[in-house]
Design an enzyme around this catalytic site. Sequence first.
Site, PDB file in Angstrom:
ATOM      1  N   TRP A 260       0.830  -1.215   0.000  1.00 21.82           N
ATOM      2  CA  TRP A 260       0.000   0.000   0.000  1.00 21.82           C
ATOM      3  C   TRP A 260       0.857   1.254   0.000  1.00 21.82           C
ATOM      4  CZ3 TRP A 260      -4.277  -1.021  -1.981  1.00 21.82           C
ATOM      5  CH2 TRP A 260      -5.010  -2.171  -1.633  1.00 21.82           C
TER       6      TRP A 260
ATOM      7  N   ASP B  76      -1.663   6.442   6.511  1.00 21.89           N
ATOM      8  CA  ASP B  76      -2.754   5.635   5.952  1.00 21.89           C
ATOM      9  C   ASP B  76      -3.098   4.596   7.023  1.00 21.89           C
ATOM     10  OD1 ASP B  76      -4.376   3.798   4.682  1.00 21.89           O
ATOM     11  OD2 ASP B  76      -2.959   3.339   3.057  1.00 21.89           O
TER      12      ASP B  76
ATOM     13  N   LYS C 191     -12.646  -1.875   6.334  1.00 27.63           N
ATOM     14  CA  LYS C 191     -11.958  -2.923   7.104  1.00 27.63           C
ATOM     15  C   LYS C 191     -12.512  -2.974   8.531  1.00 27.63           C
ATOM     16  CE  LYS C 191      -9.104  -2.903   3.484  1.00 27.63           C
ATOM     17  NZ  LYS C 191      -7.834  -2.269   3.289  1.00 27.63           N
TER      18      LYS C 191
HETATM   19  C1  LIG Z   1      -7.344  -1.695   1.942  1.00 25.35           C
HETATM   20  C2  LIG Z   1      -6.270  -0.702   2.008  1.00 25.35           C
HETATM   21  C3  LIG Z   1      -6.115   0.286   1.020  1.00 25.35           C
HETATM   22  C4  LIG Z   1      -6.990   0.345  -0.205  1.00 25.35           C
HETATM   23  O1  LIG Z   1      -8.122   1.068   0.041  1.00 25.35           O
HETATM   24  P1  LIG Z   1      -9.177   1.449  -1.112  1.00 25.35           P
HETATM   25  O2  LIG Z   1     -10.332   1.932  -0.284  1.00 25.35           O
HETATM   26  O3  LIG Z   1      -9.469   0.208  -1.877  1.00 25.35           O
HETATM   27  O4  LIG Z   1      -8.589   2.511  -1.933  1.00 25.35           O
HETATM   28  C5  LIG Z   1      -5.111   1.214   1.177  1.00 25.35           C
HETATM   29  N1  LIG Z   1      -4.287   1.194   2.239  1.00 25.35           N
HETATM   30  C6  LIG Z   1      -4.404   0.259   3.204  1.00 25.35           C
HETATM   31  C7  LIG Z   1      -3.464   0.273   4.354  1.00 25.35           C
HETATM   32  C8  LIG Z   1      -5.390  -0.715   3.124  1.00 25.35           C
HETATM   33  O5  LIG Z   1      -5.488  -1.642   4.089  1.00 25.35           O
END
Ligand SMILES: *Cc1c(COP(=O)(O)O)cnc(C)c1O
Length: 358
Positions: free
Chosen positions: A111, A181, A205
């Site tokens: 990511w 993030d 999540k």
């Molecule tokens: C799932 C995830 C993403 C992707 O998110 P989207 O909503 O599909 O853009 C980005 N960063 C992390 C850490 C994730 O777990």
Amino acid sequence: MGAKQGETINFNAGPAKIPEAVMEKAQRELINYAGTGVSILEMSHRCAEFDNVIKGCERLLREEMNIPGDYDVIFMQGGATGQFAAVPMNLAALSRKKVQPCADYAVTGSWSEKAFKEAEKYLNVVKINSPVKPYVSVNDPATWTRDTDAAYLHYCSNETINGIEMREVPETLPGVPIVADVSSNILSRPFDVSKHGIVYGGTQKNLGAAGLTIVVVQKDLIGHENKMTPSVFSYSTMSKNNSIYNTPNCFGIYLTKLVLEWIKETGVNALFDRNETKSTMIYDLIDSSDGFYSRPAGNDVLEKKFLICALARGMIGLKGHRSVGGIRASLYNAVTLEETEVLADYMKEFMADYYDRQ
Ligand SMILES: *Cc1c(COP(=O)(O)O)cnc(C)c1O
């Protein structure tokens, strides 16, 4: 097919399990929200009922995440991936290098690598931590290089594909805000928002449905966006309009509010303790398996068998990310201790059956 509710254990990585109590409440309220005679799906995002929902969602988020008063909470769309672009578009101007602005990226998994690649479109980016694939460890943040001219330092607090969690907020240089993030571990443990300039994450999540992105921004960082920034990605436009510059993800905001009420009932500290018990249960089993279970996984034939037998017992979502393969169990807040025990018991049985046939 034909599985009954309650017979399936959901280890999906995202969209992921939502607490049953939340799903039941959403179901009860779906057709007639709060005596309005219409569904939350059918009402204006500018009506009084929805105003209560979005304000309630923000209030709970501020409470549960301990968000200081000098931060705005913005509800956006476009996922964390949208923020991979929004962050550089909104912050590049903060770099002390005005002609060729730059930013620092800690790349600890897939990511943050994606975030790095997206940011390359907008400014000069540097990988500050000498990442080594397949990202199974991170070198000590004290050894990372940092640029005083950087607009910000970006990192990912939990990498779901390769499985690295940053337990400590990395240090930064004075005047360089940290951007995190937090998509996959938001509210799964205590977290210090106040050390950050921006904290963002998708809700699919740990906080509800897909399609809603939460962005927590220190107010000083708002209003520096590049003039090409789309309005829906501009922190100042979205913040000035209380996240309803255009139609937001109304149902997503409603569902996240319900999940936050559920989180509040238990409390983040208690959820964290439970999450630690869950992950320790699985990691201890892996580490004491004499190499039968390994990190990362590695035996295709046995992995397939493992997944098929798990499915027969109602456990879904255990297949690793398509980019790395293997087995992965996502133990988000909504996955219970009992469900994790079912997985652990299954792993023990599977090992007993196949240890000699590796
Ligand atoms: C799932 C995830 C993403 C992707 O998110 P989207 O909503 O599909 O853009 C980005 N960063 C992390 C850490 C994730 O777990």
